[in-house]
Design a protein around this motif. Structure first.
Motif, PDB file in Angstrom:
ATOM      1  N   GLU A  55       0.830  -1.210   0.000  1.00 38.92           N
ATOM      2  CA  GLU A  55       0.000   0.000   0.000  1.00 38.92           C
ATOM      3  C   GLU A  55       0.858   1.250   0.000  1.00 38.92           C
ATOM      4  O   GLU A  55       0.620   2.187  -0.783  1.00 38.92           O
ATOM      5  N   SER A  56       1.878   1.290   0.860  1.00 40.55           N
ATOM      6  CA  SER A  56       2.728   2.473   0.947  1.00 40.55           C
ATOM      7  C   SER A  56       3.542   2.689  -0.331  1.00 40.55           C
ATOM      8  O   SER A  56       3.910   3.820  -0.662  1.00 40.55           O
ATOM      9  N   ALA A  57       3.789   1.596  -1.072  1.00 37.02           N
ATOM     10  CA  ALA A  57       4.545   1.703  -2.319  1.00 37.02           C
ATOM     11  C   ALA A  57       3.675   2.093  -3.511  1.00 37.02           C
ATOM     12  O   ALA A  57       4.191   2.293  -4.604  1.00 37.02           O
ATOM     13  N   GLY A  58       2.359   2.165  -3.304  1.00 39.96           N
ATOM     14  CA  GLY A  58       1.479   2.646  -4.363  1.00 39.96           C
ATOM     15  C   GLY A  58       0.682   1.593  -5.094  1.00 39.96           C
ATOM     16  O   GLY A  58       0.089   1.882  -6.147  1.00 39.96           O
ATOM     17  N   ALA A  59       0.615   0.358  -4.576  1.00 40.02           N
ATOM     18  CA  ALA A  59      -0.178  -0.684  -5.230  1.00 40.02           C
ATOM     19  C   ALA A  59      -1.642  -0.272  -5.297  1.00 40.02           C
ATOM     20  O   ALA A  59      -2.174   0.320  -4.346  1.00 40.02           O
ATOM     21  N   CYS A  60      -2.297  -0.584  -6.410  1.00 41.71           N
ATOM     22  CA  CYS A  60      -3.707  -0.224  -6.553  1.00 41.71           C
ATOM     23  C   CYS A  60      -4.607  -1.181  -5.792  1.00 41.71           C
ATOM     24  O   CYS A  60      -5.762  -0.862  -5.489  1.00 41.71           O
ATOM     25  N   ALA A  61      -4.088  -2.378  -5.453  1.00 44.77           N
ATOM     26  CA  ALA A  61      -4.831  -3.380  -4.687  1.00 44.77           C
ATOM     27  C   ALA A  61      -3.843  -4.426  -4.202  1.00 44.77           C
ATOM     28  O   ALA A  61      -2.722  -4.529  -4.715  1.00 44.77           O
TER      29      ALA A  61
END
Length: 308
Positions: A55-61
């Motif tokens: 999540e912190s790395a920018g994953a969309c899900a």
């Protein structure tokens, strides 16, 4: 998205679906929910900590799976532990996906009860029903299904899949060749279909073993009617950008990205590559300094030769 949804509403005009099902589980809404993920990277996780990193790395899900096991103790692979699903849902704010075995509609019922955002009816884990897939129209949750060619993709859409995962290598070796082959096969079929005469669509549908109306809609839209992500062997920013340039809407990233010394950097680099897949400057920057984090990912020469 409006144009896409408008086309998707007509997908099942010839299928016997009850009025109640249409009212409670409209397919166009599920397609719209899958569209939200477009241009992103879905990261497979097996712990709360990995989910937070993704999540912190920018994953969309995030896609929840059981922790990897050795071949000697692998056994039957099922849906993830409901306790893990609940913990991940409490820990992150991005959409949460979880796998159910092919044909195992009870596992899907459990996952829907747990309020996962998407259910992946996955052939990657053990198969529960060798003859039947889940009737995905009976569920409120959007479903993701895998495919290796265009006919399989359209058959899964007919069953109610709101998102397609073009699947390649599942052995977690970092070999992207099979994924490239399957993505090119799907994109190639669509290009051929765009150039055939209207009266040849019936024959093309028969060749693909796919529903005629979905083949006709694919020709009209110039693409498979739902979001299509690539999955399998995608472990570097260049891999992710390659899939996007080949025509995919996003990528799935396996949990092997967490095996290196800096998983945040690896996930972040892939997310950035998906978002800037046509910018060589960004891709070069994101690809720098990742060698030590990928030392465990390799394939033998025999496997590479057999996959090309």
């Amino acid at each position: 998205m409006a144009d896409h949804d408008q086309g998707a509403v007509t997908l099942y005009s010839g299928t016997a679906i009850t009025d109640a099902a249409k009212k409670n589980h409209p397919f166009s809404v599920k397609v719209g929910l899958a569209q939200v993920l477009r241009g992103g990277a879905v990261v497979e996780v097996s712990s709360v900590n990995q989910a937070k990193i993704a999540e912190s790395a920018g994953a969309c899900a995030v896609l929840i799976s059981d922790p990897p096991r050795s071949p000697a103790t692998a056994g039957v692979q099922r849906m993830p532990d409901p306790a893990l699903v609940k913990e991940v849902k409490r820990a992150v704010s991005v959409p949460v996906m979880a796998r159910a075995r092919v044909g195992h509609f009870v596992e899907a019922q459990i996952l829907e009860h747990l309020a996962v955002d998407y259910i992946d009816e996955s052939e990657i884990i053990s198969v529960a029903d060798e003859g039947n897939f889940i009737n995905k129209h009976n569920f409120r949750s959007p479903f993701i299904c895998g495919c290796r060619d265009t006919g399989e993709a359209l058959r899964r859409i007919r069953e109610g899949a709101a998102m397609i995962r073009i699947q390649g290598d599942v052995t977690r070796t970092g070999n992207v060749a099979e994924t490239v082959r399957n993505v090119r096969r799907v994109m190639g079929d669509v290009r051929v279909l765009n150039n055939v005469d209207d009266d040849e669509v019936f024959a093309f549908a028969k060749k693909l073993s796919a529903p005629y109306d979905l083949v006709a809609q694919t020709k009209q839209m110039g693409r498979v009617p739902v979001v299509q992500f690539a999955s399998g062997g995608i472990t570097t920013p260049a891999d992710a950008a390659l899939m996007m340039q080949l025509g995919c809407d996003g990528v799935f990233v396996g949990c092997e990205v967490f095996e290196g010394t800096d998983p945040f950097k690896r996930v972040r680099s892939i997310v950035q590559a998906v978002q800037h897949y046509n910018d060589p400057h960004v891709l070069a920057e994101m690809s720098s300094g990742l060698e030590s984090a990928m030392e465990s990912l390799s394939v033998s020469g025999d496997r590479i030769q057999g996959s090309v």
